[in-house]
Design a protein around this motif. Structure first.
Motif, PDB file in Angstrom:
ATOM      1  N   GLY A  72       0.790  -1.222   0.000  1.00  0.00           N
ATOM      2  CA  GLY A  72       0.000   0.000   0.000  1.00  0.00           C
ATOM      3  C   GLY A  72       0.821   1.271   0.000  1.00  0.00           C
ATOM      4  O   GLY A  72       0.272   2.368   0.191  1.00  0.00           O
ATOM      5  N   LYS A  73       2.121   1.167  -0.255  1.00  0.00           N
ATOM      6  CA  LYS A  73       2.983   2.355  -0.198  1.00  0.00           C
ATOM      7  C   LYS A  73       4.017   2.385  -1.319  1.00  0.00           C
ATOM      8  O   LYS A  73       5.077   2.994  -1.183  1.00  0.00           O
ATOM      9  CB  LYS A  73       3.689   2.425   1.155  1.00  0.00           C
ATOM     10  CG  LYS A  73       4.518   1.189   1.514  1.00  0.00           C
ATOM     11  CD  LYS A  73       5.101   1.320   2.922  1.00  0.00           C
ATOM     12  CE  LYS A  73       5.956   0.126   3.303  1.00  0.00           C
ATOM     13  NZ  LYS A  73       6.482   0.248   4.689  1.00  0.00           N
ATOM     14  N   THR A  74       3.699   1.731  -2.440  1.00  0.00           N
ATOM     15  CA  THR A  74       4.646   1.651  -3.555  1.00  0.00           C
ATOM     16  C   THR A  74       3.987   2.146  -4.832  1.00  0.00           C
ATOM     17  O   THR A  74       2.876   1.721  -5.182  1.00  0.00           O
ATOM     18  CB  THR A  74       5.126   0.204  -3.762  1.00  0.00           C
ATOM     19  OG1 THR A  74       5.731  -0.271  -2.562  1.00  0.00           O
ATOM     20  CG2 THR A  74       6.134   0.133  -4.893  1.00  0.00           C
ATOM     21  N   LEU A  75       4.681   3.010  -5.542  1.00  0.00           N
ATOM     22  CA  LEU A  75       4.236   3.506  -6.843  1.00  0.00           C
ATOM     23  C   LEU A  75       5.106   2.884  -7.936  1.00  0.00           C
ATOM     24  O   LEU A  75       6.338   2.973  -7.880  1.00  0.00           O
ATOM     25  CB  LEU A  75       4.360   5.032  -6.905  1.00  0.00           C
ATOM     26  CG  LEU A  75       4.118   5.675  -8.277  1.00  0.00           C
ATOM     27  CD1 LEU A  75       2.670   5.496  -8.722  1.00  0.00           C
ATOM     28  CD2 LEU A  75       4.482   7.172  -8.243  1.00  0.00           C
ATOM     29  N   ILE A  76       4.454   2.258  -8.908  1.00  0.00           N
ATOM     30  CA  ILE A  76       5.145   1.795 -10.115  1.00  0.00           C
ATOM     31  C   ILE A  76       4.891   2.824 -11.211  1.00  0.00           C
ATOM     32  O   ILE A  76       3.758   2.997 -11.667  1.00  0.00           O
ATOM     33  CB  ILE A  76       4.641   0.411 -10.573  1.00  0.00           C
ATOM     34  CG1 ILE A  76       4.841  -0.635  -9.473  1.00  0.00           C
ATOM     35  CG2 ILE A  76       5.333  -0.004 -11.865  1.00  0.00           C
ATOM     36  CD1 ILE A  76       6.269  -0.988  -9.194  1.00  0.00           C
ATOM     37  N   GLN A  77       5.922   3.518 -11.608  1.00  0.00           N
ATOM     38  CA  GLN A  77       5.856   4.478 -12.707  1.00  0.00           C
ATOM     39  C   GLN A  77       6.479   3.801 -13.924  1.00  0.00           C
ATOM     40  O   GLN A  77       7.693   3.756 -14.073  1.00  0.00           O
ATOM     41  CB  GLN A  77       6.606   5.761 -12.360  1.00  0.00           C
ATOM     42  CG  GLN A  77       6.628   6.802 -13.475  1.00  0.00           C
ATOM     43  CD  GLN A  77       5.248   7.384 -13.753  1.00  0.00           C
ATOM     44  OE1 GLN A  77       4.602   7.932 -12.862  1.00  0.00           O
ATOM     45  NE2 GLN A  77       4.803   7.249 -14.994  1.00  0.00           N
ATOM     46  N   ALA A  78       5.625   3.228 -14.786  1.00  0.00           N
ATOM     47  CA  ALA A  78       6.135   2.414 -15.892  1.00  0.00           C
ATOM     48  C   ALA A  78       6.726   3.289 -16.991  1.00  0.00           C
ATOM     49  O   ALA A  78       6.242   4.390 -17.248  1.00  0.00           O
ATOM     50  CB  ALA A  78       5.009   1.556 -16.462  1.00  0.00           C
ATOM     51  N   PRO A  79       7.772   2.800 -17.660  1.00  0.00           N
ATOM     52  CA  PRO A  79       8.341   3.536 -18.789  1.00  0.00           C
ATOM     53  C   PRO A  79       7.358   3.588 -19.951  1.00  0.00           C
ATOM     54  O   PRO A  79       6.449   2.755 -20.058  1.00  0.00           O
ATOM     55  CB  PRO A  79       9.587   2.732 -19.147  1.00  0.00           C
ATOM     56  CG  PRO A  79       9.324   1.361 -18.627  1.00  0.00           C
ATOM     57  CD  PRO A  79       8.480   1.540 -17.396  1.00  0.00           C
ATOM     58  N   ALA A  80       7.556   4.533 -20.849  1.00  0.00           N
ATOM     59  CA  ALA A  80       6.587   4.798 -21.912  1.00  0.00           C
ATOM     60  C   ALA A  80       6.279   3.573 -22.768  1.00  0.00           C
ATOM     61  O   ALA A  80       5.145   3.372 -23.193  1.00  0.00           O
ATOM     62  CB  ALA A  80       7.078   5.951 -22.781  1.00  0.00           C
ATOM     63  N   LYS A  81       7.267   2.739 -23.048  1.00  0.00           N
ATOM     64  CA  LYS A  81       7.069   1.598 -23.928  1.00  0.00           C
ATOM     65  C   LYS A  81       6.983   0.277 -23.177  1.00  0.00           C
ATOM     66  O   LYS A  81       7.110  -0.798 -23.774  1.00  0.00           O
ATOM     67  CB  LYS A  81       8.192   1.541 -24.964  1.00  0.00           C
ATOM     68  CG  LYS A  81       8.184   2.730 -25.915  1.00  0.00           C
ATOM     69  CD  LYS A  81       9.256   2.598 -26.985  1.00  0.00           C
ATOM     70  CE  LYS A  81       9.221   3.786 -27.950  1.00  0.00           C
ATOM     71  NZ  LYS A  81      10.256   3.656 -29.012  1.00  0.00           N
ATOM     72  N   GLY A  82       6.731   0.328 -21.885  1.00  0.00           N
ATOM     73  CA  GLY A  82       6.624  -0.889 -21.097  1.00  0.00           C
ATOM     74  C   GLY A  82       5.345  -0.905 -20.286  1.00  0.00           C
ATOM     75  O   GLY A  82       4.667   0.110 -20.118  1.00  0.00           O
ATOM     76  N   ASP A  83       4.984  -2.084 -19.774  1.00  0.00           N
ATOM     77  CA  ASP A  83       3.840  -2.230 -18.873  1.00  0.00           C
ATOM     78  C   ASP A  83       4.320  -2.099 -17.431  1.00  0.00           C
ATOM     79  O   ASP A  83       5.494  -2.317 -17.131  1.00  0.00           O
ATOM     80  CB  ASP A  83       3.200  -3.604 -19.070  1.00  0.00           C
ATOM     81  CG  ASP A  83       2.834  -3.868 -20.527  1.00  0.00           C
ATOM     82  OD1 ASP A  83       2.163  -3.022 -21.125  1.00  0.00           O
ATOM     83  OD2 ASP A  83       3.242  -4.925 -21.057  1.00  0.00           O
TER      84      ASP A  83
END
Length: 281
Positions: free
Chosen positions: A52-63
């Motif tokens: 509940g405390k993690t952000l996944i900021q995905a790269p533009a060309k990835g999931d």
């Protein structure tokens, strides 16, 4: 069984722990992670927990997460950016996953996308503000959307403000869609097409830009709670927030069966084009 920790704010990478994890291991993650996290076909029974405390900021060309492994659990993350928030691809390995308690928003395409005979259980997630489909179940995939093994309270999903359908089940796929809130999406709340089948009951389906539920192209929708596992009634539409089309639309050789509940739309409760088998009660 081993528990690993990853602190993305300290420069650590989730992918490094996946490379050494074994069946039954857990990876606890914290911080903001700029990664496309890949679970290869060799990954089995690995749990990734964002706590509940993690952000996944995905790269533009990835999931955010690309899953080909078996019995993978992804829970407790906020996922944004990239293409799909979570992409489950069955391929030859028969990928399967539990997707629980995540927030998926403002991705580049879908919230959750399944293809190539993937299998998933999707419960307790918030999926919102994605440009395409909230949940896309395609290419002979199978999904439980709204619960895990058995009903343990209302562990359902909220799916809203998707650019297209809230949930789509297509191309020979099947789904049980139970107890979710599906609202304000850019097309139908639930779309079932191309020789697919879905059990849909106990959901709130309101304010969608087309129909509440669409069954088309030789697809079938069952609206009844036949096995009585769930203490839920039929589907409902908020009278103050009707769907813009019909509550239920059937066309092109589809079939519909079971109780209508209060499904409704601005244009009326239901619309059948004459090729759709109507067994509504």
């Amino acid at each position: 069984m081993t528990t690993y920790t990853v602190n993305c704010d300290a420069g650590e990478k989730i992918q490094d722990k996946i490379a050494v994890a074994r069946p039954g291991d857990t990876i606890l993650v914290s911080g903001t992670c700029s990664e496309n996290v890949v679970l290869p076909s060799e990954a089995v029974r690995i749990t990734l927990d964002g706590q509940g405390k993690t952000l996944i900021q995905a790269p533009a060309k990835g999931d955010g997460f690309f899953i080909r492994g078996k019995d993978i659990t992804v829970k407790g993350f906020t996922i944004t950016g990239g293409r799909d928030g979570i992409h489950l691809s069955g391929a030859a390995a028969g990928a399967s996953a539990t997707i629980e308690g995540n927030v998926i928003r403002k991705t580049g395409r879908h919230g959750i996308h399944m293809d190539h005979s993937g299998v998933s259980r999707i419960a307790g997630n918030m999926i919102e503000d994605v440009p395409a489909l909230g949940v896309d179940v395609g290419e002979s995939s199978v999904a439980r959307i709204g619960y895990l093994l058995r009903p343990l309270g209302r562990a359902a999903n909220t799916i809203r403000n998707a650019g297209r359908h809230g949930i789509a089940v297509t191309r020979g796929s099947s789904a049980r869609i139970v107890g979710n809130t599906i609202e304000k999406n850019g097309a139908s709340g639930v779309f079932v097409g191309r020789n697919s089948q879905a059990d849909i009951f106990g959901n709130s389906i309101s304010g969608n830009a087309e129909h509440g539920i669409t069954a088309t192209q030789n697809a079938g929708v069952n609206l009844g709670n036949e096995d009585r596992m769930f203490d839920l009634g039929p589907n409902q539409t908020d009278a103050a927030m009707k769907n813009a089309g019909f509550g239920l639309s059937g066309s092109v050789g589809g079939y519909v069966h079971g109780p209508m509940g209060s499904l409704d739309g601005v244009r009326g409760a239901k619309d059948m084009d004459g090729t759709c088998v109507d067994r509504l009660t």
